[in-house]
Motif scaffolding. Structure first.
Motif, PDB file in Angstrom:
ATOM      1  N   ARG A  13       0.847  -1.187   0.000  1.00  0.00           N
ATOM      2  CA  ARG A  13       0.000   0.000   0.000  1.00  0.00           C
ATOM      3  C   ARG A  13       0.883   1.238   0.000  1.00  0.00           C
ATOM      4  O   ARG A  13       1.928   1.258   0.620  1.00  0.00           O
ATOM      5  CB  ARG A  13      -0.865   0.033   1.244  1.00  0.00           C
ATOM      6  CG  ARG A  13      -1.865  -1.076   1.289  1.00  0.00           C
ATOM      7  CD  ARG A  13      -3.014  -0.678   2.198  1.00  0.00           C
ATOM      8  NE  ARG A  13      -4.212  -1.345   1.746  1.00  0.00           N
ATOM      9  CZ  ARG A  13      -4.900  -1.015   0.666  1.00  0.00           C
ATOM     10  NH1 ARG A  13      -4.534  -0.026  -0.062  1.00  0.00           N
ATOM     11  NH2 ARG A  13      -5.963  -1.682   0.310  1.00  0.00           N
ATOM     12  N   LEU A  14       0.417   2.253  -0.674  1.00  0.00           N
ATOM     13  CA  LEU A  14       1.099   3.538  -0.702  1.00  0.00           C
ATOM     14  C   LEU A  14       0.362   4.531   0.190  1.00  0.00           C
ATOM     15  O   LEU A  14      -0.852   4.405   0.394  1.00  0.00           O
ATOM     16  CB  LEU A  14       1.154   4.063  -2.139  1.00  0.00           C
ATOM     17  CG  LEU A  14       1.881   3.184  -3.156  1.00  0.00           C
ATOM     18  CD1 LEU A  14       1.678   3.727  -4.560  1.00  0.00           C
ATOM     19  CD2 LEU A  14       3.360   3.111  -2.806  1.00  0.00           C
ATOM     20  N   ALA A  15       1.069   5.511   0.698  1.00  0.00           N
ATOM     21  CA  ALA A  15       0.472   6.521   1.573  1.00  0.00           C
ATOM     22  C   ALA A  15      -0.647   7.294   0.876  1.00  0.00           C
ATOM     23  O   ALA A  15      -1.573   7.770   1.530  1.00  0.00           O
ATOM     24  CB  ALA A  15       1.546   7.477   2.079  1.00  0.00           C
ATOM     25  N   ASN A  16      -0.578   7.404  -0.447  1.00  0.00           N
ATOM     26  CA  ASN A  16      -1.588   8.152  -1.203  1.00  0.00           C
ATOM     27  C   ASN A  16      -2.842   7.332  -1.511  1.00  0.00           C
ATOM     28  O   ASN A  16      -3.690   7.759  -2.258  1.00  0.00           O
ATOM     29  CB  ASN A  16      -0.983   8.696  -2.491  1.00  0.00           C
ATOM     30  CG  ASN A  16      -0.483   7.617  -3.421  1.00  0.00           C
ATOM     31  OD1 ASN A  16      -0.687   6.429  -3.204  1.00  0.00           O
ATOM     32  ND2 ASN A  16       0.203   8.035  -4.476  1.00  0.00           N
ATOM     33  N   GLY A  17      -2.930   6.122  -0.972  1.00  0.00           N
ATOM     34  CA  GLY A  17      -4.109   5.283  -1.169  1.00  0.00           C
ATOM     35  C   GLY A  17      -3.971   4.285  -2.297  1.00  0.00           C
ATOM     36  O   GLY A  17      -4.842   3.458  -2.497  1.00  0.00           O
ATOM     37  N   GLY A  18      -2.873   4.357  -3.035  1.00  0.00           N
ATOM     38  CA  GLY A  18      -2.659   3.439  -4.136  1.00  0.00           C
ATOM     39  C   GLY A  18      -1.934   2.181  -3.713  1.00  0.00           C
ATOM     40  O   GLY A  18      -1.747   1.903  -2.534  1.00  0.00           O
ATOM     41  N   VAL A  19      -1.530   1.422  -4.713  1.00  0.00           N
ATOM     42  CA  VAL A  19      -0.824   0.158  -4.508  1.00  0.00           C
ATOM     43  C   VAL A  19       0.367   0.130  -5.453  1.00  0.00           C
ATOM     44  O   VAL A  19       0.263   0.588  -6.598  1.00  0.00           O
ATOM     45  CB  VAL A  19      -1.761  -1.044  -4.788  1.00  0.00           C
ATOM     46  CG1 VAL A  19      -1.008  -2.357  -4.749  1.00  0.00           C
ATOM     47  CG2 VAL A  19      -2.905  -1.065  -3.800  1.00  0.00           C
ATOM     48  N   LYS A  20       1.483  -0.410  -4.988  1.00  0.00           N
ATOM     49  CA  LYS A  20       2.671  -0.562  -5.823  1.00  0.00           C
ATOM     50  C   LYS A  20       3.076  -2.031  -5.852  1.00  0.00           C
ATOM     51  O   LYS A  20       3.215  -2.652  -4.794  1.00  0.00           O
ATOM     52  CB  LYS A  20       3.827   0.267  -5.283  1.00  0.00           C
ATOM     53  CG  LYS A  20       5.085   0.103  -6.110  1.00  0.00           C
ATOM     54  CD  LYS A  20       6.210   0.953  -5.595  1.00  0.00           C
ATOM     55  CE  LYS A  20       7.418   0.742  -6.513  1.00  0.00           C
ATOM     56  NZ  LYS A  20       8.505   1.652  -6.176  1.00  0.00           N
TER      57      LYS A  20
END
Length: 96
Positions: A82-89
């Protein structure tokens, strides 16, 4: 642009399992998962905005629901974060 974090990725959060229990989505083949991984790598390995999902859908010939389900699987299997901006990497393969 709107973030997907509030909609489709919100569903991702509810579906996360431990990596020991991670199973590929029902009805999704290994080939489709491979196409998904290549498509996500081609856009920089991150799914954050709606505009990130469309090229993955088109390149991998998947529906939005399938992309979300595969993303849930990748998170559960420890192949994404999970990314802090709500996305996924994605964090494996070409995205490692």
């Amino acid at each position: 642009m709107t973030t997907v974090g509030r909609s489709a990725l919100g569903v991702v959060a509810g579906g996360v399992l431990t990596s020991a229990c991670a199973l590929p989505p029902q009805g999704v083949t290994r080939d489709q998962i491979g196409h998904y991984e290549k498509a996500v790598a081609s856009i920089g390995c991150e799914l954050v905005y709606d505009s990130d999902y469309l090229p993955v859908e088109l390149q991998a010939d998947l529906t939005r629901a399938q992309v979300v389900e595969i993303t849930q699987y990748q998170l559960a299997a420890g192949k994404a974060e999970r990314l802090a901006n709500g996305g996924v990497k994605l964090t494996t393969g070409a995205c490692a």
